[in-house]
Design an enzyme around this catalytic site. Sequence first.
Site, short mmCIF file in Angstrom:
data_model
loop_
_atom_site.label_atom_id
_atom_site.label_comp_id
_atom_site.label_asym_id
_atom_site.label_seq_id
_atom_site.Cartn_x
_atom_site.Cartn_y
_atom_site.Cartn_z
NE ARG A 149 38.63 32.89 32.97
CZ ARG A 149 37.88 33.01 34.05
NH1 ARG A 149 38.18 32.31 35.15
NH2 ARG A 149 36.84 33.79 34.07
CG PHE A 180 27.97 33.76 45.05
CD1 PHE A 180 29.31 33.40 44.93
CD2 PHE A 180 27.51 34.86 44.33
CE1 PHE A 180 30.18 34.13 44.13
CE2 PHE A 180 28.39 35.59 43.52
CZ PHE A 180 29.72 35.23 43.42
CG HIS A 213 39.63 28.38 39.60
ND1 HIS A 213 39.06 29.62 39.78
CD2 HIS A 213 40.98 28.58 39.52
CE1 HIS A 213 40.02 30.53 39.82
NE2 HIS A 213 41.20 29.92 39.67
CB THR A 252 31.36 32.77 35.36
OG1 THR A 252 32.66 33.34 35.20
CG2 THR A 252 31.10 32.47 36.82
CE1 TYR A 312 36.69 31.04 43.09
CE2 TYR A 312 36.38 29.48 44.86
CZ TYR A 312 36.46 29.75 43.52
OH TYR A 312 36.29 28.75 42.59
CE LYS A 366 35.08 26.39 40.60
NZ LYS A 366 33.99 27.36 40.45
CG ASN A 378 31.37 27.21 37.76
OD1 ASN A 378 32.02 26.69 38.66
ND2 ASN A 378 31.42 28.50 37.49
NE ARG A 436 33.27 27.25 34.75
CZ ARG A 436 33.87 28.37 35.15
NH1 ARG A 436 33.83 29.47 34.40
NH2 ARG A 436 34.51 28.42 36.31
CD GLU A 463 43.64 31.88 40.75
OE1 GLU A 463 43.83 31.12 39.78
OE2 GLU A 463 42.72 32.72 40.79
P1 IDP Z 1 35.16 32.17 37.27
O1 IDP Z 1 35.19 30.88 38.05
O2 IDP Z 1 34.64 31.96 35.88
O3 IDP Z 1 36.49 32.90 37.29
P2 IDP Z 1 34.21 34.17 39.15
O4 IDP Z 1 33.34 35.34 38.83
O5 IDP Z 1 35.63 34.43 39.52
O6 IDP Z 1 34.09 33.14 37.95
O7 IDP Z 1 33.49 33.40 40.34
C1 IDP Z 1 34.16 32.35 41.00
C2 IDP Z 1 33.19 31.24 41.26
O8 IDP Z 1 32.15 31.72 42.13
C3 IDP Z 1 32.42 30.74 40.03
O9 IDP Z 1 33.17 29.83 39.27
C4 IDP Z 1 31.23 30.12 40.68
O10 IDP Z 1 31.56 28.84 41.23
C5 IDP Z 1 30.95 31.07 41.83
N1 IDP Z 1 29.96 32.08 41.44
C6 IDP Z 1 30.15 33.18 40.68
N2 IDP Z 1 29.01 33.86 40.52
C7 IDP Z 1 28.07 33.17 41.20
C8 IDP Z 1 26.65 33.37 41.42
O11 IDP Z 1 26.06 34.33 40.95
N3 IDP Z 1 26.04 32.44 42.17
C9 IDP Z 1 26.66 31.36 42.73
N4 IDP Z 1 27.98 31.14 42.54
C10 IDP Z 1 28.68 32.03 41.79
MG MG Z 2 37.49 33.97 38.74
#
Ligand code: IDP
Ligand code: MG
Length: 230
Positions: A163, A133, A193, A169, A125, A85, A190, A180, A204
């Site tokens: 993963r 967010f 992806h 996450t 997303y 990212k 973070n 991470r 994707e």
């Molecule tokens: P992932 O990236 O580990 O698959 P997801 O739940 O799919 O996690 O969320 C996608 C992205 O959304 C996360 O990588 C992060 O950048 C953002 N995100 C998820 N939860 C939060 C949050 O609570 N606050 C801010 N950003 C979030």
């Molecule tokens: Mg995800």
Amino acid sequence: MFARSVARIARPAAASIKARGFATASRATAAAGSRMAAFATAGAVAAGAASYAYFQNVQSPIHADAKPIAGVKGGANERTFIAVKPDGVQRGLVGKIINRFEERGYKLVGLKAVVPSKDLAEQHYADLKGRPFFGGLVDYMTNGKAPVIAMVWEGKDVIRQGRSMIGATNPLEAGPGSIRGQYCISVGRNIIHGSDSYESAEKEIGLWFGKAGELIEWEAANAQWIFSDN
Ligand code: IDP
Ligand code: MG
């Protein structure tokens, strides 16, 4: 399903690229000729030839990529979508992240720097639409302060292993050996992806690499030293 239809729509586009190169050349030639400008005609023909050569080069992978867009689920050629990212790019972590996958024995079959459109980020997303967010997430991915480095990696169990290599996450919950866990401390930044299932990988990869010729099928010379059940 969605990704398959993207792939189906996208694949014929490749075949038409060559035709487009020819069409550009003839259109340009006709336009210049009508202005009776011999010099311009020569220039247009040269430009047309150059663009034809360009399309020839960039749209001719070593092997046509004929396999399913995410490979075969559970197979040695399974594929996942991994993206560094914009925060990972700004922090100079692209090489380190690529290293992790290369050193593990995975094969890079697609790579590009992209500033995604809002539409692409929202589709990517889509499952998070409605979360507080979401707007900030889409903005940070698309505002162009740094690109996304989009990649497709291939190999045994790459979706699940990817993963696991990435970690939780919330980086504060990620194991210290994970990407991470080693490189970040905030869920909103973070850095990486990774597809979370075969179905997500299909969707994707279709979204980010749906045009024909964007994924390259190639044989790793060291494959026998990486994968064997003996
Ligand atoms: P992932 O990236 O580990 O698959 P997801 O739940 O799919 O996690 O969320 C996608 C992205 O959304 C996360 O990588 C992060 O950048 C953002 N995100 C998820 N939860 C939060 C949050 O609570 N606050 C801010 N950003 C979030
Ligand atoms: Mg995800």
